[in-house]
Design a protein around this motif. Structure first.
Motif, PDB file in Angstrom:
ATOM      1  N   THR A 113       0.851  -1.186   0.000  1.00 41.84           N
ATOM      2  CA  THR A 113       0.000   0.000   0.000  1.00 41.84           C
ATOM      3  C   THR A 113       0.885   1.233   0.000  1.00 41.84           C
ATOM      4  O   THR A 113       1.697   1.428   0.901  1.00 41.84           O
ATOM      5  N   ARG A 114       0.710   2.043  -1.034  1.00 41.05           N
ATOM      6  CA  ARG A 114       1.434   3.305  -1.125  1.00 41.05           C
ATOM      7  C   ARG A 114       0.522   4.434  -0.658  1.00 41.05           C
ATOM      8  O   ARG A 114      -0.691   4.266  -0.551  1.00 41.05           O
ATOM      9  N   GLN A 115       1.114   5.568  -0.381  1.00 39.68           N
ATOM     10  CA  GLN A 115       0.330   6.732   0.026  1.00 39.68           C
ATOM     11  C   GLN A 115      -0.720   7.048  -1.029  1.00 39.68           C
ATOM     12  O   GLN A 115      -1.881   7.321  -0.704  1.00 39.68           O
ATOM     13  N   VAL A 116      -0.353   6.983  -2.290  1.00 40.93           N
ATOM     14  CA  VAL A 116      -1.288   7.291  -3.370  1.00 40.93           C
ATOM     15  C   VAL A 116      -2.443   6.283  -3.412  1.00 40.93           C
ATOM     16  O   VAL A 116      -3.566   6.636  -3.779  1.00 40.93           O
ATOM     17  N   ASP A 117      -2.207   5.051  -2.990  1.00 42.98           N
ATOM     18  CA  ASP A 117      -3.287   4.061  -2.926  1.00 42.98           C
ATOM     19  C   ASP A 117      -4.310   4.462  -1.871  1.00 42.98           C
ATOM     20  O   ASP A 117      -5.518   4.326  -2.075  1.00 42.98           O
ATOM     21  N   LYS A 119       8.253   3.150   4.331  1.00 43.19           N
ATOM     22  CA  LYS A 119       9.566   2.856   3.774  1.00 43.19           C
ATOM     23  C   LYS A 119       9.507   3.104   2.279  1.00 43.19           C
ATOM     24  O   LYS A 119       8.446   2.956   1.666  1.00 43.19           O
ATOM     25  N   PRO A 120      10.646   3.508   1.701  1.00 40.29           N
ATOM     26  CA  PRO A 120      10.661   3.777   0.263  1.00 40.29           C
ATOM     27  C   PRO A 120      10.371   2.494  -0.531  1.00 40.29           C
ATOM     28  O   PRO A 120      10.732   1.393  -0.109  1.00 40.29           O
ATOM     29  N   MET A 121       9.718   2.670  -1.659  1.00 42.38           N
ATOM     30  CA  MET A 121       9.475   1.533  -2.547  1.00 42.38           C
ATOM     31  C   MET A 121      10.807   1.143  -3.186  1.00 42.38           C
ATOM     32  O   MET A 121      11.605   2.013  -3.543  1.00 42.38           O
ATOM     33  N   PRO A 122      11.052  -0.142  -3.332  1.00 48.08           N
ATOM     34  CA  PRO A 122      12.347  -0.591  -3.865  1.00 48.08           C
ATOM     35  C   PRO A 122      12.672  -0.048  -5.255  1.00 48.08           C
ATOM     36  O   PRO A 122      13.804   0.328  -5.518  1.00 48.08           O
ATOM     37  N   ARG A 123      11.670   0.033  -6.135  1.00 47.22           N
ATOM     38  CA  ARG A 123      11.935   0.431  -7.520  1.00 47.22           C
ATOM     39  C   ARG A 123      11.791   1.918  -7.768  1.00 47.22           C
ATOM     40  O   ARG A 123      12.243   2.422  -8.777  1.00 47.22           O
ATOM     41  N   ASP A 124      11.125   2.620  -6.876  1.00 44.20           N
ATOM     42  CA  ASP A 124      10.905   4.052  -7.048  1.00 44.20           C
ATOM     43  C   ASP A 124      10.975   4.718  -5.679  1.00 44.20           C
ATOM     44  O   ASP A 124      10.007   4.728  -4.928  1.00 44.20           O
ATOM     45  N   LYS A 125      12.118   5.274  -5.358  1.00 45.32           N
ATOM     46  CA  LYS A 125      12.348   5.858  -4.032  1.00 45.32           C
ATOM     47  C   LYS A 125      11.466   7.075  -3.761  1.00 45.32           C
ATOM     48  O   LYS A 125      11.344   7.518  -2.630  1.00 45.32           O
ATOM     49  N   ARG A 126      10.831   7.636  -4.809  1.00 50.17           N
ATOM     50  CA  ARG A 126       9.926   8.775  -4.601  1.00 50.17           C
ATOM     51  C   ARG A 126       8.610   8.320  -3.977  1.00 50.17           C
ATOM     52  O   ARG A 126       7.916   9.105  -3.348  1.00 50.17           O
ATOM     53  N   GLN A 127       8.262   7.065  -4.169  1.00 50.18           N
ATOM     54  CA  GLN A 127       7.035   6.492  -3.612  1.00 50.18           C
ATOM     55  C   GLN A 127       7.344   5.841  -2.267  1.00 50.18           C
ATOM     56  O   GLN A 127       8.412   5.263  -2.086  1.00 50.18           O
ATOM     57  N   VAL A 128       6.390   5.939  -1.334  1.00 56.16           N
ATOM     58  CA  VAL A 128       6.576   5.293  -0.043  1.00 56.16           C
ATOM     59  C   VAL A 128       5.498   4.248   0.180  1.00 56.16           C
ATOM     60  O   VAL A 128       4.351   4.421  -0.212  1.00 56.16           O
TER      61      VAL A 128
END
Length: 144
Positions: A49-53, A81-90
């Protein structure tokens, strides 16, 4: 029709206020929005689950979600925690303390929700409630 939007907003505000007051009696640092996010994370514990989700699935603005996440991190109920493939996403994760708190108090939260909904629909018949639910779903669908 001219007061319809105002009436909907007033109902939403009163519902939120009632939930917040009931929740704060048991959990001084939590709001209804925070509880909704915690239960969303609990219900989706096996997925990322990302913030945008949270923003998209709960229809809560970016700034509101961001502030709520910061407050929940301070309480120790969630972690990011940062997403492995996109550090801009948490990725937003329910902490062990958050999981324990939800599991230990699930019945209290359900009771608060049920009591608030009973109060909100007092005096309405089953058909009225079903009609309202149908209309409410259509309004949400129309505005998405």
């Amino acid at each position: 029709m001219e007061n319809f939007a105002q009436s909907l907003k007033m109902a939403e505000t009163l519902l939120t206020k009632t939930l917040d007051n009931s929740i704060s009696k048991l959990f001084h640092n939590l709001t209804s929005n925070q509880v909704v996010i915690l239960f969303y994370l609990h219900d989706h514990i096996t997925s990322v689950t990302r913030q945008v989700d949270l923003e998209n699935n709960l229809n809560i603005s970016h700034s509101t979600i961001r502030g709520t996440i910061k407050r929940l991190i301070k309480t120790g109920l969630i972690e990011t925690k940062p997403m492995p493939r996109d550090k801009r996403q948490v990725q937003v994760i329910l902490s062990q303390d958050g999981l324990n708190m939800l599991n230990d108090n699930k019945q209290e939260f359900e009771d608060i929700m049920n009591d608030t909904l009973k109060k909100a629909v007092k005096g309405l018949g089953v058909e009225d409630i079903q009609s309202f639910q149908r209309i409410n779903h259509q309004i949400i669908k129309n505005l998405k």
